[in-house]
Write a protein that holds these residues in place. Sequence first.
Motif, mmCIF file in Angstrom:
data_model
loop_
_atom_site.group_PDB
_atom_site.id
_atom_site.type_symbol
_atom_site.label_atom_id
_atom_site.label_comp_id
_atom_site.label_asym_id
_atom_site.label_seq_id
_atom_site.Cartn_x
_atom_site.Cartn_y
_atom_site.Cartn_z
ATOM 1 N N LEU A 86 38.472 -74.115 67.736
ATOM 2 C CA LEU A 86 38.334 -72.665 67.754
ATOM 3 C C LEU A 86 38.318 -72.214 66.298
ATOM 4 C CD1 LEU A 86 38.246 -69.970 69.298
ATOM 5 C CD2 LEU A 86 40.744 -69.906 69.123
ATOM 6 N N LEU A 88 38.134 -69.722 63.022
ATOM 7 C CA LEU A 88 38.491 -68.390 62.559
ATOM 8 C C LEU A 88 37.466 -68.001 61.505
ATOM 9 C CD1 LEU A 88 42.304 -69.029 61.891
ATOM 10 C CD2 LEU A 88 41.228 -68.320 64.033
ATOM 11 N N ASP A 107 34.197 -72.825 69.762
ATOM 12 C CA ASP A 107 34.075 -71.377 69.919
ATOM 13 C C ASP A 107 34.616 -70.736 68.651
ATOM 14 O OD1 ASP A 107 33.562 -68.899 70.997
ATOM 15 O OD2 ASP A 107 34.697 -69.240 72.844
ATOM 16 N N TYR A 108 34.599 -69.413 68.567
ATOM 17 C CA TYR A 108 35.101 -68.750 67.372
ATOM 18 C C TYR A 108 35.717 -67.408 67.740
ATOM 19 C CZ TYR A 108 31.029 -65.657 67.601
ATOM 20 O OH TYR A 108 30.102 -64.739 68.005
ATOM 21 N N VAL A 109 36.598 -66.925 66.853
ATOM 22 C CA VAL A 109 37.106 -65.551 66.897
ATOM 23 C C VAL A 109 36.954 -64.994 65.494
ATOM 24 C CG1 VAL A 109 38.736 -65.846 68.793
ATOM 25 C CG2 VAL A 109 39.465 -66.353 66.474
ATOM 26 N N THR A 110 36.747 -63.689 65.399
ATOM 27 C CA THR A 110 36.549 -63.064 64.096
ATOM 28 C C THR A 110 37.828 -62.400 63.609
ATOM 29 O OG1 THR A 110 35.722 -61.048 65.172
ATOM 30 C CG2 THR A 110 34.087 -62.685 64.486
ATOM 31 N N LEU A 113 42.349 -60.908 63.250
ATOM 32 C CA LEU A 113 42.584 -61.587 64.512
ATOM 33 C C LEU A 113 43.176 -60.651 65.553
ATOM 34 C CD1 LEU A 113 44.107 -64.918 63.153
ATOM 35 C CD2 LEU A 113 41.765 -64.507 63.908
ATOM 36 N N ARG A 114 42.679 -60.784 66.771
ATOM 37 C CA ARG A 114 43.243 -60.075 67.927
ATOM 38 C C ARG A 114 43.896 -61.142 68.803
ATOM 39 N NH1 ARG A 114 38.602 -58.008 66.367
ATOM 40 N NH2 ARG A 114 37.411 -59.521 67.565
ATOM 41 N N GLU A 117 42.619 -62.063 72.239
ATOM 42 C CA GLU A 117 41.353 -62.801 72.220
ATOM 43 C C GLU A 117 41.577 -64.261 71.849
ATOM 44 O OE1 GLU A 117 36.888 -62.619 70.199
ATOM 45 O OE2 GLU A 117 38.536 -61.455 69.332
ATOM 46 N N VAL A 118 42.446 -64.510 70.866
ATOM 47 C CA VAL A 118 42.745 -65.891 70.473
ATOM 48 C C VAL A 118 43.290 -66.671 71.657
ATOM 49 C CG1 VAL A 118 44.231 -67.345 69.052
ATOM 50 C CG2 VAL A 118 43.138 -65.326 68.054
ATOM 51 N N ARG A 121 40.525 -67.383 74.248
ATOM 52 C CA ARG A 121 39.567 -68.428 73.847
ATOM 53 C C ARG A 121 40.220 -69.806 73.868
ATOM 54 N NH1 ARG A 121 35.062 -66.016 71.248
ATOM 55 N NH2 ARG A 121 34.807 -63.995 72.287
#
Length: 235
Positions: A86, A88, A107-110, A113-114, A117-118, A121
């Motif tokens: 995952l 960042l 996958d990714y999160v932007t 960070l929220r 959402e982390v 995912r």
Amino acid sequence: MNANVSSLLAKPSPPRGDGQRVLVVAADPADSELLSITLELAGYRVGTAGTGAEGMTRLTEHRFDLAVWDAVLLQHLTQPPPAPLLFLTTCDTLHRLVPELGPGEQDYVTKPLRIAEVLARVDVLLRRRRPERQPVLPRYGDLVLDDATCRARRGTRPLDLTPAEYRLLRHLLVNAECVLSKEQISRHVWGDFRANEAIEKLVSRLRRKVDGGPGEPALIHTRRGFGYRLGGGAD
């Protein structure tokens, strides 16, 4: 507010881990601390690394179920990792990351960070690797029942049972080694009490099918004056 409306508006509980091992590889100590605390509180076992080289070393020397990897350390991923990733990333650098994403296990999160959402995912990536649990079939010795299809077999021999015979056999199996009275059997199979003759005929038909194979030891036994049981050995 209406209770149903309130329940729809209520935020769902974030997914929780079940002790899976997660490695956090982040260049920013604040990100590393935030993710470590959050994931530990959510039920994961967390390890950390501050550089990409350290992250690769930990991934190859220890078993992790997933790695949360800072995209600024992407150049250190010199070989396919042994765990889902995952990433960042920031919106400004996302265009450089997308070509690197593989199907299925990345996958990714932007940033910023929220946490919800982390956690979501992470849960999705781990769920993709989780093997489907095979249903546990009721069985006694070589007698196996499949409640999903309402079929039974003795060893490799399929048993062609009527619905009443299947209900009776299952009732005997889940109470294996226990004697069931005719009244108990009748009420379970038909929902009411039937004459002794009807019960005896049903048991007789079932016995011919279950114990009818060559060389098979009998499983259905009569305890005269008491009822019937399923198990090894004669009464």
